[in-house]
Motif scaffolding. Structure first.
Motif, PDB file in Angstrom:
ATOM      1  N   LEU A   1      10.813   4.494   3.270  1.00  0.00           N
ATOM      2  CA  LEU A   1      11.910   5.363   2.840  1.00  0.00           C
ATOM      3  C   LEU A   1      11.749   5.775   1.378  1.00  0.00           C
ATOM      4  N   ASN A   2      11.348   4.842   0.542  1.00  0.00           N
ATOM      5  CA  ASN A   2      11.140   5.146  -0.870  1.00  0.00           C
ATOM      6  C   ASN A   2      10.024   6.171  -1.053  1.00  0.00           C
ATOM      7  N   ALA A   3       8.947   6.004  -0.290  1.00  0.00           N
ATOM      8  CA  ALA A   3       7.827   6.946  -0.382  1.00  0.00           C
ATOM      9  C   ALA A   3       8.254   8.346   0.066  1.00  0.00           C
ATOM     10  N   LEU A   4       9.007   8.412   1.155  1.00  0.00           N
ATOM     11  CA  LEU A   4       9.481   9.705   1.650  1.00  0.00           C
ATOM     12  C   LEU A   4      10.464  10.343   0.674  1.00  0.00           C
ATOM     13  N   ALA A   5      11.266   9.512   0.027  1.00  0.00           N
ATOM     14  CA  ALA A   5      12.191  10.024  -0.988  1.00  0.00           C
ATOM     15  C   ALA A   5      11.421  10.619  -2.161  1.00  0.00           C
ATOM     16  N   LYS A   6      10.374   9.920  -2.603  1.00  0.00           N
ATOM     17  CA  LYS A   6       9.562  10.425  -3.712  1.00  0.00           C
ATOM     18  C   LYS A   6       8.881  11.741  -3.330  1.00  0.00           C
ATOM     19  N   ASP A   7       8.618  11.910  -2.026  1.00  0.00           N
ATOM     20  CA  ASP A   7       8.008  13.150  -1.546  1.00  0.00           C
ATOM     21  C   ASP A   7       9.055  14.235  -1.301  1.00  0.00           C
ATOM     22  N   GLY A   8      10.313  13.870  -1.444  1.00  0.00           N
ATOM     23  CA  GLY A   8      11.384  14.841  -1.257  1.00  0.00           C
ATOM     24  C   GLY A   8      11.611  15.234   0.182  1.00  0.00           C
ATOM     25  N   ASP A   9      11.249  14.356   1.119  1.00  0.00           N
ATOM     26  CA  ASP A   9      11.373  14.674   2.545  1.00  0.00           C
ATOM     27  C   ASP A   9      12.583  13.940   3.124  1.00  0.00           C
ATOM     28  N   ALA A  10      13.737  14.573   3.018  1.00  0.00           N
ATOM     29  CA  ALA A  10      14.967  13.955   3.498  1.00  0.00           C
ATOM     30  C   ALA A  10      15.011  13.879   5.015  1.00  0.00           C
ATOM     31  N   VAL A  11      14.401  14.849   5.695  1.00  0.00           N
ATOM     32  CA  VAL A  11      14.411  14.856   7.157  1.00  0.00           C
ATOM     33  C   VAL A  11      13.646  13.650   7.706  1.00  0.00           C
TER      34      VAL A  11
ATOM     35  N   ASP B   1      18.812   9.060  -2.147  1.00  0.00           N
ATOM     36  CA  ASP B   1      17.835   9.525  -3.132  1.00  0.00           C
ATOM     37  C   ASP B   1      16.938  10.605  -2.536  1.00  0.00           C
ATOM     38  N   ALA B   2      16.553  10.425  -1.279  1.00  0.00           N
ATOM     39  CA  ALA B   2      15.718  11.426  -0.598  1.00  0.00           C
ATOM     40  C   ALA B   2      16.449  12.754  -0.495  1.00  0.00           C
ATOM     41  N   MET B   3      17.732  12.708  -0.171  1.00  0.00           N
ATOM     42  CA  MET B   3      18.514  13.944  -0.098  1.00  0.00           C
ATOM     43  C   MET B   3      18.613  14.617  -1.467  1.00  0.00           C
ATOM     44  N   ALA B   4      18.763  13.817  -2.500  1.00  0.00           N
ATOM     45  CA  ALA B   4      18.885  14.369  -3.852  1.00  0.00           C
ATOM     46  C   ALA B   4      17.601  15.050  -4.302  1.00  0.00           C
ATOM     47  N   ARG B   5      16.464  14.548  -3.840  1.00  0.00           N
ATOM     48  CA  ARG B   5      15.180  15.100  -4.255  1.00  0.00           C
ATOM     49  C   ARG B   5      14.699  16.245  -3.356  1.00  0.00           C
ATOM     50  N   SER B   6      15.277  16.350  -2.173  1.00  0.00           N
ATOM     51  CA  SER B   6      14.792  17.303  -1.175  1.00  0.00           C
ATOM     52  C   SER B   6      15.101  18.743  -1.553  1.00  0.00           C
ATOM     53  N   GLN B   7      14.119  19.610  -1.308  1.00  0.00           N
ATOM     54  CA  GLN B   7      14.321  21.040  -1.507  1.00  0.00           C
ATOM     55  C   GLN B   7      15.106  21.635  -0.339  1.00  0.00           C
TER      56      GLN B   7
ATOM     57  N   ALA C   1       0.837  -1.208   0.000  1.00  0.00           N
ATOM     58  CA  ALA C   1       0.000   0.000   0.000  1.00  0.00           C
ATOM     59  C   ALA C   1       0.869   1.254   0.000  1.00  0.00           C
ATOM     60  N   ILE C   2       1.920   1.256   0.806  1.00  0.00           N
ATOM     61  CA  ILE C   2       2.811   2.413   0.855  1.00  0.00           C
ATOM     62  C   ILE C   2       3.576   2.560  -0.462  1.00  0.00           C
ATOM     63  N   SER C   3       4.007   1.460  -1.046  1.00  0.00           N
ATOM     64  CA  SER C   3       4.689   1.515  -2.343  1.00  0.00           C
ATOM     65  C   SER C   3       3.775   2.089  -3.414  1.00  0.00           C
ATOM     66  N   SER C   4       2.500   1.736  -3.337  1.00  0.00           N
ATOM     67  CA  SER C   4       1.528   2.255  -4.292  1.00  0.00           C
ATOM     68  C   SER C   4       1.304   3.752  -4.085  1.00  0.00           C
ATOM     69  N   ILE C   5       1.211   4.171  -2.834  1.00  0.00           N
ATOM     70  CA  ILE C   5       1.007   5.585  -2.511  1.00  0.00           C
ATOM     71  C   ILE C   5       2.213   6.419  -2.943  1.00  0.00           C
ATOM     72  N   ALA C   6       3.395   5.790  -2.956  1.00  0.00           N
ATOM     73  CA  ALA C   6       4.604   6.492  -3.381  1.00  0.00           C
ATOM     74  C   ALA C   6       4.521   6.946  -4.834  1.00  0.00           C
ATOM     75  N   ARG C   7       3.571   6.386  -5.591  1.00  0.00           N
ATOM     76  CA  ARG C   7       3.377   6.795  -6.988  1.00  0.00           C
ATOM     77  C   ARG C   7       2.551   8.081  -7.091  1.00  0.00           C
ATOM     78  N   GLY C   8       2.121   8.610  -5.950  1.00  0.00           N
ATOM     79  CA  GLY C   8       1.280   9.807  -5.954  1.00  0.00           C
ATOM     80  C   GLY C   8       2.061  11.078  -6.228  1.00  0.00           C
ATOM     81  N   ARG C   9       1.357  12.194  -6.168  1.00  0.00           N
ATOM     82  CA  ARG C   9       1.978  13.494  -6.446  1.00  0.00           C
ATOM     83  C   ARG C   9       2.841  13.920  -5.274  1.00  0.00           C
ATOM     84  N   PRO C  10       4.098  14.314  -5.530  1.00  0.00           N
ATOM     85  CA  PRO C  10       4.968  14.789  -4.450  1.00  0.00           C
ATOM     86  C   PRO C  10       4.300  15.911  -3.655  1.00  0.00           C
TER      87      PRO C  10
END
Length: 215
Positions: free
Chosen positions: A131-141, A174-180, A92-101
């Motif tokens: 971790l993958n979902a948080l990375a896709k959301d750009g939340d490194a913290v 990956d999360a750090m790379a995507r994080s603002q 379920a979390i992997s699927s949600i990771a496909r959502g909009r950041p």
């Protein structure tokens, strides 16, 4: 088996097709779909990756949990089929990771809260999905806090089921790379390099196969 095959097809419309078969099981044949059925339908939506994948996933998961609540299992042998497990929540979390950041983290936290209510223990696979979902959301913290929690629970408590692997650390990079919030400065680069060196050391120096890096 049919829904499982559909889930792995990656074809357009596979999510809706799998869900229609789930509904047919109940309405036409009076068969109550189990957790494997719901997991496969969620996976079908995830693999198809349509715009409303996250919404569909949340709806299906809550639907199954409501069924479980309304029909508590007394027979221990049937619990493995009816009650939710860590794999269902992880998919379920992997699927949600496909959502909009920007919309992912609240849904992840909601699923984790539901998982706690059902006393389902997390494992490395589950946390890597988080971790993958948080990375896709750009939340490194949040990703770093999750990784630290894994480290503490593995090293302090000796919980081998929560051992971080090379996947855990690579996903944090990956999360750090995507994080603002993570500036592309020397400190961030040094942190990523330090994690990479840590993984290399765990494999080559310690012989830990869970840290064998893959290209």
């Amino acid at each position: 088996a049919c829904i499982n095959s559909i889930a792995r097809s990656y074809r357009r419309g596979s999510g809706a097709w799998a869900e229609s078969l789930l509904r047919e099981m109940t309405t036409e044949y009076g068969i109550q779909p189990d957790k494997k059925t719901y997991t496969n339908v969620i996976q079908a939506y995830m693999n198809e990756n349509i715009p409303n994948t996250a919404t569909k996933t949340t709806s299906l998961l809550h639907e199954f949990l409501e069924i479980c609540s309304a029909n508590p299992v007394v027979d221990h042998d049937k619990r493995c089929y009816i009650e939710p497990d860590v794999y269902l929540f992880a998919i379920a979390i992997s699927s949600i990771a496909r959502g909009r950041p920007g919309t992912i983290q609240p849904r992840v936290h909601s699923i984790m809260a539901e998982m706690q209510k059902w006393n389902v223990a997390p494992n490395t696979f589950f946390f890597n999905c988080v971790l993958n979902a948080l990375a896709k959301d750009g939340d490194a913290v949040a990703a770093e806090n999750t990784l630290k929690s894994m480290e503490v629970r593995y090293e302090r408590d000796g919980n081998a089921d929560l051992k971080p692997t090379h996947v855990s650390y690579a996903t944090f990079i990956d999360a750090m790379a995507r994080s603002q919030e993570c500036a592309r400065d020397e400190a961030t680069i040094a942190k990523a390099e330090g994690i990479f060196e840590h993984c290399l050391s765990r494999y080559f120096d310690d012989g830990d196969v869970d840290f064998k890096l893959r290209t």
